[in-house]
Design an enzyme around this catalytic site. Structure first.
Site, short mmCIF file in Angstrom:
data_model
loop_
_atom_site.label_atom_id
_atom_site.label_comp_id
_atom_site.label_asym_id
_atom_site.label_seq_id
_atom_site.Cartn_x
_atom_site.Cartn_y
_atom_site.Cartn_z
N ASP A 208 0.83 -1.20 0.00
CA ASP A 208 0.00 0.00 0.00
C ASP A 208 0.87 1.26 0.00
O ASP A 208 1.86 1.33 0.74
CB ASP A 208 -0.89 -0.03 1.26
CG ASP A 208 -1.85 1.14 1.32
OD1 ASP A 208 -2.76 1.18 0.48
OD2 ASP A 208 -1.67 2.01 2.20
N GLU A 250 1.29 -0.65 -5.09
CA GLU A 250 0.25 0.36 -5.31
C GLU A 250 0.96 1.70 -5.46
O GLU A 250 1.27 2.38 -4.48
CB GLU A 250 -0.73 0.44 -4.13
CG GLU A 250 -1.94 1.28 -4.48
CD GLU A 250 -2.35 2.33 -3.46
OE1 GLU A 250 -3.36 3.01 -3.70
OE2 GLU A 250 -1.66 2.52 -2.44
C1 NOJ Z 1 -4.42 3.36 -0.34
C2 NOJ Z 1 -5.68 2.61 -0.10
O1 NOJ Z 1 -6.11 2.02 -1.30
C3 NOJ Z 1 -6.70 3.58 0.47
O2 NOJ Z 1 -7.94 2.95 0.62
C4 NOJ Z 1 -6.18 4.13 1.76
O3 NOJ Z 1 -7.09 5.09 2.27
C5 NOJ Z 1 -4.81 4.75 1.59
N1 NOJ Z 1 -3.91 3.88 0.90
C6 NOJ Z 1 -4.20 5.11 2.92
O4 NOJ Z 1 -3.89 3.94 3.60
#
Ligand code: NOJ
Ligand code: CA
Length: 531
Positions: A208, A250
């Protein structure tokens, strides 16, 4: 292991179909209104029959749930709402038994402010290892080149902590302090988390918010070289201990920056292709293939073992960060007239409502998803054309309970309807009593059955790992754009399978192995081409 053609088997993620779901949204096993692992277990037959080969689970760890679980308070536990660690292990074993891989979240950039590491840090002595688990400052004037991501909610990337008497750094909500990757103890602690989940048998980790691990003065504090150095360390750590696993970045970045997360094949195995996604909507709206062609042309070649993850929608807003200002304005006007549909720099709507519930457009985008070069990721509920609720706040409108049947609570839960973690969709066009799995399973013409046929076609001709899948079904892996059918006008795009080390483009008919030429027309009017 090799295929019948004598080619090495592709890594599993290259011909996978990934299904993204949230445990709390999928199926409630104990009638408390919240989905859980025992409930999820009962649905494995459904997802397998859909034709997906891997499940990506959103965060299910102990958390105050102020960011739907991306605010983690304990990296190695399971939130009590969703079950226990042994429920998770049971689920994982059952998924594996059915030939399904499982990808979980490694939220390594930040924690909840309730995480014991943060509580310890704010009380620790300035300059101590414990304090330095996070990024502190006496002034909010550092790293000013960094943009604010949650711009509808946060005025700054710094917040004041009265206990520590200092500002702490956060790229997302103020209750999500960023970990300090300059601290070797943090890097070690994260590797322990990795060992924990991969040790249990998890197949892949979605990293993430990975571009933000390190900050650097005078830069946007994204994609900092030290971040890549850490990813190389992480990858060699994983490779040395856990064969056949996958790291998925991501990184909401332009193609050339996103591609750096593959390194030279020594960082992540996969990365989401963020810039492609909004251009699919742009292409369909403008009836012009150019936005897709352009972004594919801008996408650099990637190492052989690496793969893009493609998606139409996910649990977040449809992000419009990777488009020009002009394109963003156009997309807002085209897809989010109402201000409620907009959040941060994106659109909080599901696939079917975005496309006006037009079955042909939904099919077109899904067909592109399954034929563009990469691994498709399907968001739960989109396979039945679920609706959304833009009035629920933040991104909750696209995270409502899965709709299984016309029973109480759409078959999601036996709880009192008011007890559900979020209300069901009651919009007339998408009402949960009309849009659900059971009805669509019965109707051969339903979107669900069309999606199953699409995935079966893809699996049959292009591979797709399943326990016991016939070897010849895997001989060809991955796809590549094979050209644009210009003569028929600007609206068409054709894609075909790629054969490694052999002739480029699709095989001619009758040449042996299965080959599909997918031709997509963005036009609303029929096109013909003179012979
Ligand atoms: C990316 C995630 O997809 C999202 O849902 C989240 O709010 C942010 N990272 C922060 O963790
Ligand atoms: Ca439950």
């Amino acid at each position: 292991m090799t295929t019948r053609d004598g080619e090495p088997h592709p890594p599993w993620y290259k011909d996978a179909v990934i299904y993204e779901l949230h445990v709390r949204a999928f199926c409630d096993g104990n009638a408390d209104g919240i989905g859980d692992f025992p409930g999820l277990m009962t649905t494995l037959g459904y997802v397998r029959d859909l034709g997906v080969t891997a499940l990506w689970l959103l965060p299910f760890y102990p958390s105050p749930l102020k960011d739907d679980g991306y605010d983690i308070a304990d990296f190695t536990g399971v939130h009590a709402d969703y079950g226990t660690l042994s429920d998770f292990q049971h689920f994982l074993d059952e998924a594996h038994r059915r030939g399904l891989r499982v990808i979980t979240e490694l939220v390594l950039n930040h924690t909840s402010d309730q995480h014991p590491w943060f509580q310890r840090a704010r009380h620790a002595l300035s300059g101590s290892v414990e304090r330095d688990y996070y990024v502190w400052s006496d002034t909010p004037e550092r790293y000013e080149g960094a943009r604010i991501i949650f711009r509808d909610f946060e005025p700054s990337n710094w917040s004041w902590d009265p206990v520590a008497g200092a500002y702490y750094w956060h790229r997302f909500y103020a209750h999500q302090p960023d970990l300090n990757f300059d601290n070797p103890a943090v890097r070690r602690a994260i590797l322990e988390v990795v060992d924990f989940w991969l040790g249990l048998g998890v197949d892949g980790l979605r990293l993430d918010a990975v571009p933000y691990l390190y900050e650097a003065e005078g830069t946007p504090s994204e994609n900092v070289p030290l971040t890549h150095a850490f990813l190389k360390e992480l990858r060699s750590h994983v490779d040395a201990r856990f064969p056949d696993r996958m790291l998925l970045a991501e990184a909401n970045q332009w193609p050339e920056d996103a591609a750096t997360y593959f390194g030279t094949g020594d960082e992540c195995h996969m990365a989401f292709h963020f810039p492609l996604m909004p251009r699919l909507y742009l292409a369909i709206r403008t009836e012009d293939r150019l936005p897709i062609i352009d972004v594919l042309a801008q996408t650099p070649p990637i190492p052989e073992a690496c793969q893009w993850a493609l998606f139409l929608r996910n649990h977040d807003e449809l992000t419009l960060e990777m488009v020009s200002d002009e394109e963003r304005l156009y997309l807002y006007r085209a897809f989010a007239q109402e201000p409620e549909a907009r959040v941060n720099l994106g659109i909080r709507r599901r696939l079917a409502p975005l496309l006006g519930n037009d079955r042909r457009r939904i099919e077109l985008l899904n067909a592109l998803l399954c034929s563009l070069p990469g691994t498709p990721v399907i968001y739960y509920g989109d396979e039945i054309g679920m609706g959304d609720n833009v009035y629920l706040g933040d991104r909750d409108g696209v995270r409502t309970p899965m709709q299984w049947s016309a029973d109480r609570n759409a078959g999601f839960s036996r709880a009192h309807p008011q007890q559900l973690y979020l209300p069901l969709i009651v919009d007339h066009e998408f009402h949960h009593q009309a849009v659900h799995v059971e009805a669509q399973q019965r109707n051969p013409h339903s979107l669900l059955n069309w999606m199953r046929r699409l995935l079966a076609l893809r699996r049959h001709h292009l591979g797709g790992e399943r326990a016991g899948a016939p070897a010849q079904g895997r001989a060809q892996h991955g796809l590549r754009a094979c050209g644009a059918a210009d003569a028929a006008g600007p609206a068409r795009r054709a894609f075909g399978p790629r054969r490694r080390g052999r002739r480029r483009g699709p095989r001619p008919r009758g040449s042996g192995a299965g080959c599909v030429l997918a031709v997509s027309s963005m036009s609303t009017s029929p096109r013909t081409r003179a012979a």
